[in-house]
Design a protein around this motif. Structure first.
Motif, mmCIF file in Angstrom:
data_model
loop_
_atom_site.group_PDB
_atom_site.id
_atom_site.type_symbol
_atom_site.label_atom_id
_atom_site.label_comp_id
_atom_site.label_asym_id
_atom_site.label_seq_id
_atom_site.Cartn_x
_atom_site.Cartn_y
_atom_site.Cartn_z
ATOM 1 N N SER A 104 -0.406 -10.727 -1.012
ATOM 2 C CA SER A 104 0.197 -11.332 -2.204
ATOM 3 C C SER A 104 1.087 -12.492 -1.775
ATOM 4 O O SER A 104 1.588 -12.525 -0.656
ATOM 5 C CB SER A 104 1.016 -10.316 -3.008
ATOM 6 N N ASN A 120 4.429 -14.423 -3.271
ATOM 7 C CA ASN A 120 5.485 -14.186 -4.257
ATOM 8 C C ASN A 120 6.263 -15.437 -4.630
ATOM 9 O O ASN A 120 7.307 -15.329 -5.266
ATOM 10 C CB ASN A 120 6.436 -13.117 -3.737
ATOM 11 N N GLN A 128 5.976 -7.448 5.025
ATOM 12 C CA GLN A 128 6.667 -8.381 4.140
ATOM 13 C C GLN A 128 7.215 -9.536 4.961
ATOM 14 O O GLN A 128 7.896 -9.306 5.958
ATOM 15 C CB GLN A 128 7.806 -7.689 3.415
#
Length: 85
Positions: free
Chosen positions: A26, A28, A53
């Motif tokens: 993903s 962000n 992350q």
């Protein structure tokens, strides 16, 4: 596990690179978005299946994204450029 990315200088901005090999899970942030220190930028699924992350260590404005969701990356690939504020 979280990774804090220590960006590299590029003119008046910073280059954010991938610290691991994997696939972009993903994104962000968007181009021209203001980001702040410790903000989540990108999540990458490592080859072992763990999702990592990618956090930012500076504040600034996203100038350009160079990856999209689903892209394969290796350690050192450029993810995005940030202009410091």
């Amino acid at each position: 596990m979280d990774y804090e990315v220590f960006p590299r200088r590029w003119g008046y901005g910073q280059i954010i690179t991938s610290p691991i090999k994997g696939r972009v899970e993903s994104i962000n942030v968007e181009s021209v978005e203001k980001v702040r220190e410790q903000q989540l930028l990108v999540m990458i699924r490592a080859e072992q299946g763990d999702v990592k992350q990618i956090l930012i260590g500076i504040s600034g404005i996203v100038e350009k994204l160079t990856v999209k969701v689903g892209d394969k990356v290796v350690r050192g690939d450029v993810l995005l450029f940030i202009k410091e504020d």
